[in-house]
Design a protein around this motif. Structure first.
Motif, mmCIF file in Angstrom:
data_model
loop_
_atom_site.group_PDB
_atom_site.id
_atom_site.type_symbol
_atom_site.label_atom_id
_atom_site.label_comp_id
_atom_site.label_asym_id
_atom_site.label_seq_id
_atom_site.Cartn_x
_atom_site.Cartn_y
_atom_site.Cartn_z
ATOM 1 N N ALA A 215 19.209 -22.226 29.603
ATOM 2 C CA ALA A 215 18.502 -20.934 29.559
ATOM 3 C C ALA A 215 17.288 -20.474 28.353
ATOM 4 O O ALA A 215 16.436 -19.911 28.570
ATOM 5 N N THR B 231 19.083 -15.917 34.178
ATOM 6 C CA THR B 231 18.436 -17.344 33.861
ATOM 7 C C THR B 231 19.687 -18.050 33.469
ATOM 8 O O THR B 231 19.700 -19.463 33.616
ATOM 9 N N THR C 252 20.697 -21.362 35.740
ATOM 10 C CA THR C 252 20.743 -22.748 35.178
ATOM 11 C C THR C 252 22.264 -23.291 34.587
ATOM 12 O O THR C 252 22.653 -24.551 34.641
#
Length: 300
Positions: free
Chosen positions: A21, A11, A15
């Motif tokens: 995240a 994540t 991002t």
């Protein structure tokens, strides 16, 4: 391996920000930072590095993030499979389709299928050939619909040949080659207007030239969409090599004209592709059966 740590790292990598995240995962920023450090310590390999004001994966981290993306796509696929058994009549189908089926076949098919199964979430994504099979392989699509040559079939997929469609050379009606019967060598000296690299039709054109020992044409204009390419040709510039399903209505209206190239007969094979050695769920099977029952008129 700590899968929670892998998800957290993925994540952050996706991002490009610990803050983003944390928001996506609904946990605090300090928790993301500490768990990320623990995951790096577990692997004993650096995963992220600073890049200006943000962070990006290290070379190893980028490869790990790519593999994690596939893993979590499989997880989502399994979750959807389980959900279908919980909720009768509900479910999700993601179709990755190349331009021809996505724009000229699937609108009719999808509309009729949704009328029959209104609670189904049916997503159609238009991609080029390479992207369609990447998405299928990485569990980002349930079905790939492909139009093009299938001489070199990827072995990891089941190819269900569905329709055939002839490929035509087309020009504006005012073009010097309009309605003419010519040799391949004569038409390929003209400037061509085509879709981007990765398009199966473009690949077939170059393969045709190679097979006939003819120098391939110069791609003078390149578009990401077929409608844009055809619009340029209709405006009077260049030649396009295109599916008869796409060109037929334009020719009937007088917007385009065929160029009849001697000894050239190329057929697009339109196939429905799924992952090999995987039992398709009931919903996907119904969709494929629905497609195969439908008949379409071909350009002649």
């Amino acid at each position: 391996m700590n899968l929670h740590g892998l998800r957290l790292f993925y994540t952050v990598a996706r991002t490009g920000s610990i803050t983003k995240a944390a928001q996506a995962l609904h946990i605090s920023q300090p928790a993301v930072s500490s768990q990320l450090k623990a995951f790096e310590a577990e692997l004993n390999l650096p995963l992220l590095q600073k890049d200006g004001r943000g962070i990006v994966p290290t070379p190893f981290g980028k490869q790990l993030a790519d593999k994690a993306e596939t893993l979590f796509a499989v997880e989502a696929h399994i979750e959807a499979f389980v959900q279908e058994f919980r909720d009768v009549g509900a479910g999700h189908i993601h179709v990755a389709a190349t331009y021809l089926p996505a724009n000229f076949l699937l609108p009719q098919l999808a509309g009729a299928f949704k009328a029959q199964y209104p609670t189904i979430d049916l997503q159609i994504e238009t991609v080029n050939s390479q992207q369609a099979f990447e998405k299928l392989a990485r569990y980002k699509a349930d079905v790939a619909m492909y139009a093009g040559s299938i001489d070199k079939r990827a072995e990891e997929f089941v190819w269900d040949e569905w329709l055939e469609d002839e490929l035509w050379f087309v020009v504006a009606p005012s073009h010097r080659l309009a309605h003419q019967r010519v040799a391949l060598a004569e038409v390929v000296v003209e400037p061509f207007v085509m879709r981007e690299e990765g398009s199966s039709t473009r690949a077939q054109l170059f393969a045709l030239c190679q097979a006939n020992q003819v120098k391939p044409p110069t791609i003078a204009l390149q578009f990401s969409g077929l409608n844009e390419a055809l619009s340029a040709v209709m405006a009077g510039f260049g030649v396009n090599f295109v599916s008869s399903l796409v060109a037929n209505e334009h020719i009937k209206r007088g917007d385009l004209a065929r160029v009849y190239v001697e000894h050239v007969h190329i057929v697009n094979n339109i196939a429905i592709c799924t992952r090999k050695q995987e039992q398709q769920n009931e919903l996907v099977q119904r969709f494929i059966s629905h497609c195969k029952r439908t008949r379409f008129k071909h350009g002649k």
